[in-house]
Design an enzyme around this catalytic site. Structure first.
Site, PDB file in Angstrom:
ATOM      1  N   TYR A   1       0.605   0.546  14.800  1.00 50.67           N
ATOM      2  CA  TYR A   1      -0.323   0.269  13.693  1.00 50.67           C
ATOM      3  C   TYR A   1      -0.027   1.150  12.482  1.00 50.67           C
ATOM      4  CZ  TYR A   1      -4.627  -0.252  11.021  1.00 50.67           C
ATOM      5  OH  TYR A   1      -5.533  -0.509  10.034  1.00 50.67           O
TER       6      TYR A   1
ATOM      7  N   ASP B   1       0.888  -1.172   0.000  1.00 51.40           N
ATOM      8  CA  ASP B   1       0.000   0.000   0.000  1.00 51.40           C
ATOM      9  C   ASP B   1       0.921   1.214   0.000  1.00 51.40           C
ATOM     10  OD1 ASP B   1      -1.574   2.152   0.731  1.00 51.40           O
ATOM     11  OD2 ASP B   1      -2.672   1.066   2.300  1.00 51.40           O
TER      12      ASP B   1
ATOM     13  N   LYS C   1      -3.390  -2.677   8.087  1.00 55.25           N
ATOM     14  CA  LYS C   1      -3.406  -4.137   8.197  1.00 55.25           C
ATOM     15  C   LYS C   1      -2.443  -4.753   7.192  1.00 55.25           C
ATOM     16  CE  LYS C   1      -5.788  -6.226  11.368  1.00 55.25           C
ATOM     17  NZ  LYS C   1      -5.123  -7.147  12.282  1.00 55.25           N
TER      18      LYS C   1
HETATM   19  P1  13P Z   1      -5.186  -0.660   5.023  1.00 52.66           P
HETATM   20  O1  13P Z   1      -4.416  -1.663   5.847  1.00 52.66           O
HETATM   21  O2  13P Z   1      -5.804  -1.315   3.826  1.00 52.66           O
HETATM   22  O3  13P Z   1      -4.295   0.488   4.654  1.00 52.66           O
HETATM   23  O4  13P Z   1      -6.387  -0.130   5.883  1.00 52.66           O
HETATM   24  C1  13P Z   1      -6.114   0.596   7.035  1.00 52.66           C
HETATM   25  C2  13P Z   1      -7.312   0.995   7.818  1.00 52.66           C
HETATM   26  O5  13P Z   1      -7.134   1.401   8.954  1.00 52.66           O
HETATM   27  C3  13P Z   1      -8.669   0.893   7.240  1.00 52.66           C
HETATM   28  O6  13P Z   1      -9.661   1.373   8.099  1.00 52.66           O
HETATM   29 MG    MG Z   2      -4.150   1.925   3.310  1.00 50.90          MG
HETATM   30 MG    MG Z   3      -4.851  -2.283   2.230  1.00 51.63          MG
HETATM   31 MG    MG Z   4      -2.567  -2.497   4.899  1.00 56.37          MG
END
Ligand code: 13P
Ligand code: MG
Ligand code: MG
Ligand code: MG
Ligand code: 13P
Length: 378
Positions: free
Chosen positions: A232, A11, A235
């Protein structure tokens, strides 16, 4: 001659929130690979799900090759420049280290790669998930390679009858174990039901496999971003490569687990359980509550280092019912707001304000024993 399939994803910025990739950024990644990959890889495809850009590459350099990993890393760097120029949200989000040191492992991007002996026809499927974690592959990979109610080939195809070996990682303690199915089915299931800790990393054929002895036939990215960054940063949004047909699950057996939407961790802020919805790429924008979590599947055939495909496998009415069911589950869960089990337990949430709230309230908590109230709660 051995060939390596390397799938590397990251990402590097999205639009407007964590919703989707931005076409000029995807183009920049593709342009970089096209201009710089000629002497390194024999073929590639770029795709995406949600806010994650995905690069599938084919080459002869084996796994963990610095040139191949460097190519992907630098392509993501080039894409990040464009993402920054447009001020995209989370530009460079998954590029967690500044300097590339020969391997993208532990640097943020997710990696699923395997060196294989190509068969006469070498079909495989690349799965890509957004808004969830590597353990979300435990259920479908077990179903494909271990469950005869999903994969009748385990019973009726003599080439599959011996079963498969599963390599499982404990991603908390950093160790792994090999389990042989069907003999150790219950041991495997005892572990992989705990999907935040034990994750299937690879599947192998056994020595006695008639067509492909002791080959790697499936691999899943297990990169945990929070362990790398210490906090964090989104994800882990895993990907997997699964070889199919002739002694392996048929294409339809490799898709069948996703006909039954199941709950995974992730979704909003990485802190909620939600249904995994199988989608075609055109439906891979993460909207409702930043989701629901999704999986796409791209079908390829590999021959002499070249790829034919992809076929967008879930872009089909046969999965409409699974999508409808997933949306019903999403609707049901969303009504619970911040209550478990929609919201993850404290330890599994990717971020939480609870420690700060507890700190603020700590002086206001009154001891029940001091108040002579303890008897009531005992
Ligand atoms: P991603 O891991 O896809 O960037 O999503 C992060 C998030 O906090 C979505 O609410
Ligand atoms: Mg993202
Ligand atoms: Mg993502
Ligand atoms: Mg992610
Ligand atoms: P075909 O007869 O169309 O090749 O299909 C064989 C098969 O195994 C389908 O699962």
């Amino acid at each position: 001659m051995k060939v390596t399939i390397s799938h590397i994803k990251a990402d590097i910025g999205s639009l407007p929130g964590h919703t989707t990739v931005f076409e000029p950024v995807v183009d920049a990644v593709e342009d970089y690979i096209k201009s710089n990959g000629k002497n390194i890889i024999s073929d590639y495809r770029i795709s995406h799900i949600g806010d994650d850009i995905q690069i599938t590459m084919v080459h002869n350099h084996g796994v963990d090759n610095p040139d191949v990993h460097g190519l992907a890393w630098n392509a993501f760097k080039a894409g990040t420049e464009v993402a920054k120029k447009y001020g995209l949200y989370g530009a460079g989000q998954d590029l967690l280290k500044d300097a590339f040191s020969g391997n993208v492992k532990g640097m943020g991007p997710g990696v699923a790669e395997m060196e294989i002996t190509p068969r006469k026809s070498e079909p495989f499927i690349v799965y890509m998930m957004d808004k969830t974690e590597p353990g979300s592959f435990n259920y479908p990979i077990y179903k494909m390679f271990g469950d005869p109610f999903n994969t009748p080939g385990l019973v009726i195809d003599p080439n599959m009858h011996a079963g498969f070996k599963f390599e499982v990682w404990d991603i908390i303690e950093g160790k792994r174990i090999m389990l042989s199915l069907p003999e150790q089915t219950y041991d495997l299931l005892a572990l992989i039901g705990s999907k935040g800790r034990y994750v299937i990393k690879r599947v192998y054929t056994k020595e006695e496999h008639t067509k492909l002895p002791a080959e790697n036939v499936a691999v899943i990215s297990t990169d945990k971003l929070s362990f790398i960054a210490g906090e964090y940063v989104g994800k882990d949004d895993p990907a997997a490569v699964v070889r199919i047909q002739s002694g392996l699950p048929a294409a339809g057996e490799a898709l069948e687990p996703f006909a039954n939407s199941y709950l995974v961790s992730g979704w909003m802020r990485g802190s909620f359980n939600g249904p995994l919805m199988p989608v075609g790429i055109k439906n891979s924008r993460m909207t409702r509550f930043d989701g629901p979590p999704r999986v796409a599947a791209l079908g390829f055939v590999l021959k002499d280092g070249r790829l034919a495909g992809p076929v967008d496998m879930f872009d089909d009415i046969a999965f409409d019912y699974a999508r409808t069911k997933a949306l019903e589950m999403a609707d049901y869960l969303r009504r619970m707001g911040v209550f478990e089990p929609h919201r993850l337990p404290d330890d599994d949430m990717e971020y939480t304000a609870l420690p700060k709230i507890l700190e603020k309230l700590s002086s206001k908590f009154e001891k029940l024993s001091d108040l002579n109230e303890l008897k009531e709660v005992q």
